[in-house]
Design a protein around this motif. Structure first.
Motif, mmCIF file in Angstrom:
data_model
loop_
_atom_site.group_PDB
_atom_site.id
_atom_site.type_symbol
_atom_site.label_atom_id
_atom_site.label_comp_id
_atom_site.label_asym_id
_atom_site.label_seq_id
_atom_site.Cartn_x
_atom_site.Cartn_y
_atom_site.Cartn_z
ATOM 1 N N TYR A 58 -15.390 27.624 36.400
ATOM 2 C CA TYR A 58 -14.448 28.719 36.155
ATOM 3 C C TYR A 58 -13.039 28.261 36.518
ATOM 4 N N TYR A 59 -12.108 28.534 35.618
ATOM 5 C CA TYR A 59 -10.723 28.121 35.801
ATOM 6 C C TYR A 59 -9.818 29.342 35.858
ATOM 7 N N CYS A 60 -8.978 29.373 36.859
ATOM 8 C CA CYS A 60 -7.925 30.378 36.921
ATOM 9 C C CYS A 60 -6.815 29.982 35.939
ATOM 10 N N ASN A 61 -6.256 30.970 35.290
ATOM 11 C CA ASN A 61 -5.213 30.719 34.284
ATOM 12 C C ASN A 61 -4.023 31.632 34.503
ATOM 13 N N ALA A 62 -2.847 31.062 34.347
ATOM 14 C CA ALA A 62 -1.616 31.851 34.308
ATOM 15 C C ALA A 62 -0.897 31.501 33.021
ATOM 16 N N ALA A 63 -0.536 32.523 32.274
ATOM 17 C CA ALA A 63 0.143 32.325 31.002
ATOM 18 C C ALA A 63 1.563 32.850 31.116
ATOM 19 N N THR A 64 2.515 32.038 30.664
ATOM 20 C CA THR A 64 3.924 32.424 30.692
ATOM 21 C C THR A 64 4.519 32.306 29.305
ATOM 22 N N GLY A 65 5.666 32.898 29.137
ATOM 23 C CA GLY A 65 6.440 32.712 27.918
ATOM 24 C C GLY A 65 5.886 33.359 26.668
ATOM 25 N N TYR A 66 4.881 34.204 26.789
ATOM 26 C CA TYR A 66 4.257 34.761 25.591
ATOM 27 C C TYR A 66 5.163 35.742 24.866
ATOM 28 N N TYR A 67 6.080 36.342 25.530
ATOM 29 C CA TYR A 67 6.983 37.290 24.884
ATOM 30 C C TYR A 67 8.298 36.655 24.497
ATOM 31 N N ASP A 68 8.435 35.377 24.781
ATOM 32 C CA ASP A 68 9.639 34.626 24.425
ATOM 33 C C ASP A 68 9.339 33.562 23.397
ATOM 34 N N ASN A 69 8.109 33.610 22.832
ATOM 35 C CA ASN A 69 7.674 32.614 21.848
ATOM 36 C C ASN A 69 7.684 31.206 22.416
ATOM 37 N N LEU A 70 7.477 31.107 23.725
ATOM 38 C CA LEU A 70 7.380 29.798 24.378
ATOM 39 C C LEU A 70 6.145 29.802 25.286
ATOM 40 N N PRO A 71 4.976 30.012 24.684
ATOM 41 C CA PRO A 71 3.771 30.147 25.516
ATOM 42 C C PRO A 71 3.418 28.864 26.235
ATOM 43 N N LYS A 72 2.978 29.034 27.461
ATOM 44 C CA LYS A 72 2.543 27.895 28.256
ATOM 45 C C LYS A 72 1.446 28.376 29.196
ATOM 46 N N ASP A 73 0.432 27.553 29.326
ATOM 47 C CA ASP A 73 -0.696 27.877 30.196
ATOM 48 C C ASP A 73 -0.706 26.953 31.411
ATOM 49 N N TYR A 74 -0.986 27.529 32.548
ATOM 50 C CA TYR A 74 -1.180 26.789 33.780
ATOM 51 C C TYR A 74 -2.623 27.011 34.236
ATOM 52 N N TRP A 75 -3.200 25.974 34.828
ATOM 53 C CA TRP A 75 -4.610 26.047 35.208
ATOM 54 C C TRP A 75 -4.817 25.692 36.671
ATOM 55 N N GLY A 76 -5.756 26.394 37.285
ATOM 56 C CA GLY A 76 -6.208 26.026 38.611
ATOM 57 C C GLY A 76 -7.181 24.864 38.537
ATOM 58 N N GLN A 77 -7.710 24.482 39.674
ATOM 59 C CA GLN A 77 -8.509 23.263 39.767
ATOM 60 C C GLN A 77 -9.942 23.438 39.285
ATOM 61 N N GLY A 78 -10.375 24.648 39.019
ATOM 62 C CA GLY A 78 -11.750 24.851 38.563
ATOM 63 C C GLY A 78 -12.697 24.996 39.734
ATOM 64 N N THR A 79 -13.598 25.950 39.624
ATOM 65 C CA THR A 79 -14.594 26.159 40.669
ATOM 66 C C THR A 79 -15.952 26.387 40.018
ATOM 67 N N GLN A 80 -16.968 25.744 40.558
ATOM 68 C CA GLN A 80 -18.299 25.799 39.964
ATOM 69 C C GLN A 80 -19.021 27.078 40.345
ATOM 70 N N VAL A 81 -19.577 27.718 39.355
ATOM 71 C CA VAL A 81 -20.474 28.856 39.566
ATOM 72 C C VAL A 81 -21.823 28.477 38.972
ATOM 73 N N THR A 82 -22.859 28.538 39.792
ATOM 74 C CA THR A 82 -24.204 28.198 39.341
ATOM 75 C C THR A 82 -25.132 29.374 39.634
ATOM 76 N N VAL A 83 -25.812 29.835 38.607
ATOM 77 C CA VAL A 83 -26.724 30.968 38.745
ATOM 78 C C VAL A 83 -28.139 30.481 38.445
ATOM 79 N N SER A 84 -29.008 30.609 39.411
ATOM 80 C CA SER A 84 -30.391 30.176 39.234
ATOM 81 C C SER A 84 -31.256 31.346 38.781
ATOM 82 N N SER A 85 -32.254 31.009 37.988
ATOM 83 C CA SER A 85 -33.144 32.064 37.459
ATOM 84 C C SER A 85 -34.301 32.336 38.389
#
Length: 119
Positions: A92-119
């Motif tokens: 799972y990655y955290c995301n921050a999006a900027t510039g979407y209302y200025d037509n200059l979209p840019k995405d920033y990402w966190g480092q990612g964290t593992q989620v594991t679900v066992s059955s």
């Protein structure tokens, strides 16, 4: 914008986990905060986002099970994951999006964290 994620780990099917992500830097420029997830060999997919104005969007697969929230300062976003299923297993990655209302979209990402679900 810098993102620091925490949480995740291992849960059994039907269990719960919580992810949190704190943004720093130019936080006033953030239009959307949210979470994406990715499994090996597949694209990164939207899980949930919340806009600066508070509008929320969920992937159909998590509706009714996951809840995204944000603190009043609008710099920490959390994802409460209930009734987890094995198919929720992903990085799972955290995301921050900027510039979407200025037509200059840019995405920033966190480092990612593992989620594991066992059955």
């Amino acid at each position: 914008v810098q993102l620091q994620a925490s949480g995740g780990g291992l849960a059994q099917a039907g269990g719960s986990l919580r992810l949190s992500c704190r943004a720093s830097g130019s936080v006033e420029s953030i239009n959307f905060l949210g979470w994406y997830r990715q499994t090996p060999g597949k694209q990164r997919d939207l899980v949930a986002t919340i806009s600066k104005g508070g509008a929320i969007r969920y992937a159909d697969s998590v509706k009714g099970r996951f809840t995204i929230s944000r603190d009043s300062a609008k710099i920490t976003v959390s994802l409460q994951m209930n009734n987890l299923k094995p198919e929720d297993t992903a990085v799972y990655y955290c995301n921050a999006a900027t510039g979407y209302y200025d037509n200059l979209p840019k995405d920033y990402w966190g480092q990612g964290t593992q989620v594991t679900v066992s059955s």
